[in-house]
Design an enzyme around this catalytic site. Structure first.
Site, mmCIF file in Angstrom:
data_model
loop_
_atom_site.group_PDB
_atom_site.id
_atom_site.type_symbol
_atom_site.label_atom_id
_atom_site.label_comp_id
_atom_site.label_asym_id
_atom_site.label_seq_id
_atom_site.Cartn_x
_atom_site.Cartn_y
_atom_site.Cartn_z
ATOM 1 N N TYR A 141 0.454 -8.480 -14.611
ATOM 2 C CA TYR A 141 -0.415 -8.920 -13.492
ATOM 3 C C TYR A 141 -1.381 -7.793 -13.137
ATOM 4 C CZ TYR A 141 -1.257 -10.012 -8.460
ATOM 5 O OH TYR A 141 -1.798 -10.245 -7.207
ATOM 6 N N GLY A 143 -4.095 -21.371 -0.314
ATOM 7 C CA GLY A 143 -3.089 -20.297 -0.311
ATOM 8 C C GLY A 143 -3.048 -19.560 1.015
ATOM 9 N N PRO A 175 -6.135 -5.247 -1.465
ATOM 10 C CA PRO A 175 -5.174 -5.311 -0.356
ATOM 11 C C PRO A 175 -3.805 -4.775 -0.754
ATOM 12 C CG PRO A 175 -6.083 -7.494 -0.890
ATOM 13 C CD PRO A 175 -6.386 -6.582 -2.028
ATOM 14 N N GLY A 233 -6.542 -17.421 1.506
ATOM 15 C CA GLY A 233 -7.680 -18.354 1.461
ATOM 16 C C GLY A 233 -7.698 -19.302 2.650
ATOM 17 N N HIS A 241 7.154 -13.152 -2.639
ATOM 18 C CA HIS A 241 7.135 -11.758 -2.177
ATOM 19 C C HIS A 241 8.274 -11.533 -1.189
ATOM 20 C CE1 HIS A 241 2.841 -11.861 -3.546
ATOM 21 N NE2 HIS A 241 3.256 -10.721 -4.038
ATOM 22 N N ILE A 292 0.520 -8.405 1.336
ATOM 23 C CA ILE A 292 0.042 -9.286 2.404
ATOM 24 C C ILE A 292 1.157 -10.253 2.794
ATOM 25 C CG2 ILE A 292 -1.804 -10.875 3.110
ATOM 26 C CD1 ILE A 292 -3.361 -9.988 0.587
ATOM 27 N N GLY A 350 -8.144 -21.537 -1.667
ATOM 28 C CA GLY A 350 -8.281 -21.936 -0.265
ATOM 29 C C GLY A 350 -7.056 -22.624 0.312
ATOM 30 N N LYS A 401 -5.506 -7.821 -13.214
ATOM 31 C CA LYS A 401 -6.288 -7.522 -12.009
ATOM 32 C C LYS A 401 -7.219 -6.327 -12.244
ATOM 33 C CE LYS A 401 -4.998 -10.488 -8.792
ATOM 34 N NZ LYS A 401 -5.924 -11.304 -7.993
HETATM 35 P P1 NAP Z 1 -1.148 -17.665 -2.776
HETATM 36 O O1 NAP Z 1 -0.744 -17.921 -1.377
HETATM 37 O O2 NAP Z 1 -0.122 -17.680 -3.857
HETATM 38 O O3 NAP Z 1 -2.300 -18.725 -3.166
HETATM 39 C C1 NAP Z 1 -2.787 -18.750 -4.475
HETATM 40 C C2 NAP Z 1 -3.969 -19.687 -4.488
HETATM 41 O O4 NAP Z 1 -4.518 -19.735 -5.801
HETATM 42 C C3 NAP Z 1 -3.577 -21.121 -4.093
HETATM 43 O O5 NAP Z 1 -4.599 -21.698 -3.334
HETATM 44 C C4 NAP Z 1 -3.450 -21.786 -5.451
HETATM 45 O O6 NAP Z 1 -3.679 -23.192 -5.427
HETATM 46 C C5 NAP Z 1 -4.573 -21.098 -6.199
HETATM 47 N N1 NAP Z 1 -4.378 -21.215 -7.645
HETATM 48 C C6 NAP Z 1 -3.329 -20.772 -8.384
HETATM 49 N N2 NAP Z 1 -3.510 -21.099 -9.677
HETATM 50 C C7 NAP Z 1 -4.692 -21.789 -9.746
HETATM 51 C C8 NAP Z 1 -5.414 -22.405 -10.793
HETATM 52 N N3 NAP Z 1 -4.971 -22.401 -12.056
HETATM 53 N N4 NAP Z 1 -6.584 -23.014 -10.484
HETATM 54 C C9 NAP Z 1 -7.062 -23.040 -9.216
HETATM 55 N N5 NAP Z 1 -6.429 -22.462 -8.173
HETATM 56 C C10 NAP Z 1 -5.250 -21.848 -8.453
HETATM 57 O O7 NAP Z 1 -1.944 -16.283 -2.914
HETATM 58 P P2 NAP Z 1 -2.288 -15.212 -1.770
HETATM 59 O O8 NAP Z 1 -1.051 -14.453 -1.448
HETATM 60 O O9 NAP Z 1 -3.052 -15.895 -0.687
HETATM 61 O O10 NAP Z 1 -3.264 -14.208 -2.569
HETATM 62 C C11 NAP Z 1 -4.649 -14.348 -2.467
HETATM 63 C C12 NAP Z 1 -5.279 -13.235 -3.309
HETATM 64 O O11 NAP Z 1 -4.859 -11.965 -2.809
HETATM 65 C C13 NAP Z 1 -4.853 -13.293 -4.771
HETATM 66 O O12 NAP Z 1 -5.967 -12.978 -5.593
HETATM 67 C C14 NAP Z 1 -3.790 -12.198 -4.878
HETATM 68 O O13 NAP Z 1 -3.736 -11.647 -6.183
HETATM 69 C C15 NAP Z 1 -4.294 -11.207 -3.872
HETATM 70 N N6 NAP Z 1 -3.242 -10.347 -3.298
HETATM 71 C C16 NAP Z 1 -2.125 -10.899 -2.757
HETATM 72 C C17 NAP Z 1 -1.146 -10.057 -2.195
HETATM 73 C C18 NAP Z 1 0.100 -10.614 -1.541
HETATM 74 O O14 NAP Z 1 0.983 -9.822 -1.185
HETATM 75 N N7 NAP Z 1 0.221 -11.914 -1.371
HETATM 76 C C19 NAP Z 1 -1.326 -8.675 -2.208
HETATM 77 C C20 NAP Z 1 -2.491 -8.142 -2.767
HETATM 78 C C21 NAP Z 1 -3.445 -8.992 -3.314
HETATM 79 P P3 NAP Z 1 -2.436 -24.190 -5.162
HETATM 80 O O15 NAP Z 1 -2.120 -24.041 -3.734
HETATM 81 O O16 NAP Z 1 -2.961 -25.520 -5.529
HETATM 82 O O17 NAP Z 1 -1.322 -23.718 -6.061
HETATM 83 O O1 GFB Z 2 6.994 -8.248 -2.422
HETATM 84 P P1 GFB Z 2 7.893 -7.770 -3.504
HETATM 85 O O2 GFB Z 2 8.705 -8.792 -4.237
HETATM 86 O O3 GFB Z 2 7.092 -7.068 -4.653
HETATM 87 O O4 GFB Z 2 8.847 -6.634 -2.888
HETATM 88 P P2 GFB Z 2 6.509 -5.588 -4.805
HETATM 89 C C1 GFB Z 2 9.912 -6.176 -3.652
HETATM 90 C C2 GFB Z 2 10.763 -5.196 -2.851
HETATM 91 O O5 GFB Z 2 11.465 -5.904 -1.801
HETATM 92 C C3 GFB Z 2 11.816 -4.610 -3.772
HETATM 93 C C4 GFB Z 2 12.878 -5.864 -2.073
HETATM 94 O O6 GFB Z 2 12.147 -3.334 -3.309
HETATM 95 C C5 GFB Z 2 12.972 -5.580 -3.573
HETATM 96 O O7 GFB Z 2 14.231 -4.981 -3.881
HETATM 97 N N1 GFB Z 2 13.488 -7.148 -1.717
HETATM 98 C C6 GFB Z 2 14.590 -7.290 -0.935
HETATM 99 C C7 GFB Z 2 13.078 -8.366 -2.096
HETATM 100 N N2 GFB Z 2 14.916 -8.596 -0.824
HETATM 101 C C8 GFB Z 2 13.972 -9.286 -1.535
HETATM 102 C C9 GFB Z 2 13.760 -10.672 -1.763
HETATM 103 O O8 GFB Z 2 14.509 -11.554 -1.290
HETATM 104 N N3 GFB Z 2 12.666 -11.016 -2.516
HETATM 105 C C10 GFB Z 2 11.817 -10.078 -3.033
HETATM 106 N N4 GFB Z 2 10.743 -10.492 -3.742
HETATM 107 N N5 GFB Z 2 11.995 -8.733 -2.854
HETATM 108 C C11 GFB Z 2 4.498 -6.915 -5.709
HETATM 109 C C12 GFB Z 2 3.937 -7.256 -7.055
HETATM 110 O O9 GFB Z 2 5.386 -5.836 -5.893
HETATM 111 O O10 GFB Z 2 3.486 -6.483 -4.818
HETATM 112 C C13 GFB Z 2 2.878 -8.298 -6.931
HETATM 113 O O11 GFB Z 2 4.999 -7.705 -7.889
HETATM 114 C C14 GFB Z 2 1.928 -8.041 -5.784
HETATM 115 O O12 GFB Z 2 2.220 -8.283 -8.131
HETATM 116 C C15 GFB Z 2 2.601 -7.546 -4.542
HETATM 117 O O13 GFB Z 2 0.991 -7.094 -6.191
HETATM 118 C C16 GFB Z 2 1.578 -7.083 -3.536
HETATM 119 O O14 GFB Z 2 5.879 -5.103 -3.568
HETATM 120 O O15 GFB Z 2 7.562 -4.750 -5.445
#
Ligand code: NAP
Ligand code: GFB
Length: 299
Positions: A123, A9, A150, A12, A166, A153, A7, A127
């Site tokens: 990871y 994050g 998703p 959340g 990311h 995001i 929540g 998942k």
């Molecule tokens: P986020 O911003 O990194 O937030 C992660 C959350 O999980 C935070 O509230 C964090 O708490 C909590 N957390 C981490 N470790 C924990 C632990 N050991 N115990 C309790 N809480 C813990 O993540 P998000 O990007 O919102 O992602 C939310 C969901 O969507 C995740 O399940 C992720 O896998 C999924 N998802 C994300 C993306 C993306 O691009 N971001 C894409 C697809 C799916 P603290 O704030 O205290 O650290």
């Molecule tokens: O979001 P990202 O790090 O992860 O995106 P993925 C990576 C892409 O963005 C690569 C380019 O093509 C990188 O070369 N990129 C360019 C950068 N500049 C940057 C930078 O400053 N930071 C980052 N991070 N990338 C993630 C998974 O894959 O997708 C996670 O690793 C999660 O597990 C997420 O599932 C949704 O999209 O490649």
């Protein structure tokens, strides 16, 4: 009573809930803490967002942590929900769970048809086990728990970690610093990879909808199914932050998976009129949030 884990994050914090928790409230990798959480708060429904989340660099360099922490959190939450009589639960997968080498577009039935991309396989496997556990609990215990998938995001309150975050939050943060310090902007890779970006507030609305309406065994993809190249993303971020300096492409940094085009037809069949936030508008909202909150941002 609706509990949202994760929540504090990005996703959340955008979801409506009676109780939102972060890692400082309860460490979900600790079984005793998870049981205390459910005993004390007795949630009737759970949207389980908590995870160890990161971008390509974090995923490549901390595979053991990404696997262990996510497999523990998911296993604990789903089992505690069962033991404490939770009626509905939504868990989160990600489009990076899909096989790296499978016929496109990626649809829900293809999740386990081959290994995920090496850059985030630990990871991704953790998942994928969330899908397996939910299917097993639906079959053995007749529980109405579901999962969503998703795509990438982005949005306010993201993790703006320059190294392990990311691409969207890392780029916004790095471009902001380059503008403030009058430096060049370094971008990783070639810019050629394609990603589908979905705004966090759209994901929040869709996960609330799923909690109340989606009841299939199979996970459901939450995606705009609209691909954007990293290069085009950079151009939008540069324009929105009015960055005037030079762009330096670091070719030695990884491109990761070239593309992961997901098929959102299942979601469309349920919500044909859902309006996604266009990427440019979502980036504008995220950048304005970032500039208004800097330096009090999660990084
Ligand atoms: P986020 O911003 O990194 O937030 C992660 C959350 O999980 C935070 O509230 C964090 O708490 C909590 N957390 C981490 N470790 C924990 C632990 N050991 N115990 C309790 N809480 C813990 O993540 P998000 O990007 O919102 O992602 C939310 C969901 O969507 C995740 O399940 C992720 O896998 C999924 N998802 C994300 C993306 C993306 O691009 N971001 C894409 C697809 C799916 P603290 O704030 O205290 O650290
Ligand atoms: O979001 P990202 O790090 O992860 O995106 P993925 C990576 C892409 O963005 C690569 C380019 O093509 C990188 O070369 N990129 C360019 C950068 N500049 C940057 C930078 O400053 N930071 C980052 N991070 N990338 C993630 C998974 O894959 O997708 C996670 O690793 C999660 O597990 C997420 O599932 C949704 O999209 O490649």
């Amino acid at each position: 009573m609706r509990l949202v884990t994760g929540g504090t994050g990005m996703v959340g914090s955008a979801i409506k809930a009676d109780l939102k928790i972060g890692s400082k409230d309860y460490d979900l990798t600790n079984w005793v803490a998870v049981n205390d959480l459910f005993e004390k708060h007795k949630p009737s429904e759970v949207i389980h967002c908590a995870a160890k989340v990161g971008g390509i660099w974090g995923n490549m360099n901390y595979k053991g942590d990404f696997y262990r922490e996510n497999i523990l959190m998911n296993t604990h939450i789903i089992e505690a929900a069962r033991l404490h009589g939770v009626k509905r639960l939504v868990a989160f997968l990600s489009t990076c769970v899909f096989p790296d080498n499978v016929e496109y577009p990626l649809s829900e039935r293809k999740i386990h048809m081959g290994p995920p991309h090496n850059s985030n396989d630990a990871y991704a496997y953790a998942k994928r086990m969330c899908d397996i556990q939910i299917r097993a609990y639906r079959e053995q215990y007749n529980l109405n728990y579901i999962s969503v998938i998703p795509t990438n995001i982005y949005g306010p309150n993201d993790l703006f970690d320059l190294t392990n975050g990311h691409v969207v939050p890392s780029l916004i943060h790095r471009c902001f610093l380059a503008r403030e310090q009058g430096k060049d902007l370094e971008i990783w890779g070639t810019g050629k990879p394609l990603r589908e970006f979905i705004f966090s507030e759209d994901v929040a609305r869709l996960s609330e909808w799923a909690l109340d309406n989606y009841e299939e065994d199979e996970p459901i993809i939450l995606s705009t199914s609209k691909e954007t190249s990293i290069k085009d993303l950079v151009e939008m971020v540069v324009e929105l932050l009015q960055f005037k300096g030079k762009l330096i492409w670091l070719k030695e940094k990884p491109d990761g998976q070239y593309r992961k085009p997901s098929d959102n037809s299942k979601l469309k069949s349920y919500l044909p009129d859902f309006k996604y936030t266009p990427l440019y508008e979502g980036l504008k909202k995220t950048i304005s949030w970032f500039e208004n909150n800097y330096p009090n941002i999660r990084s």
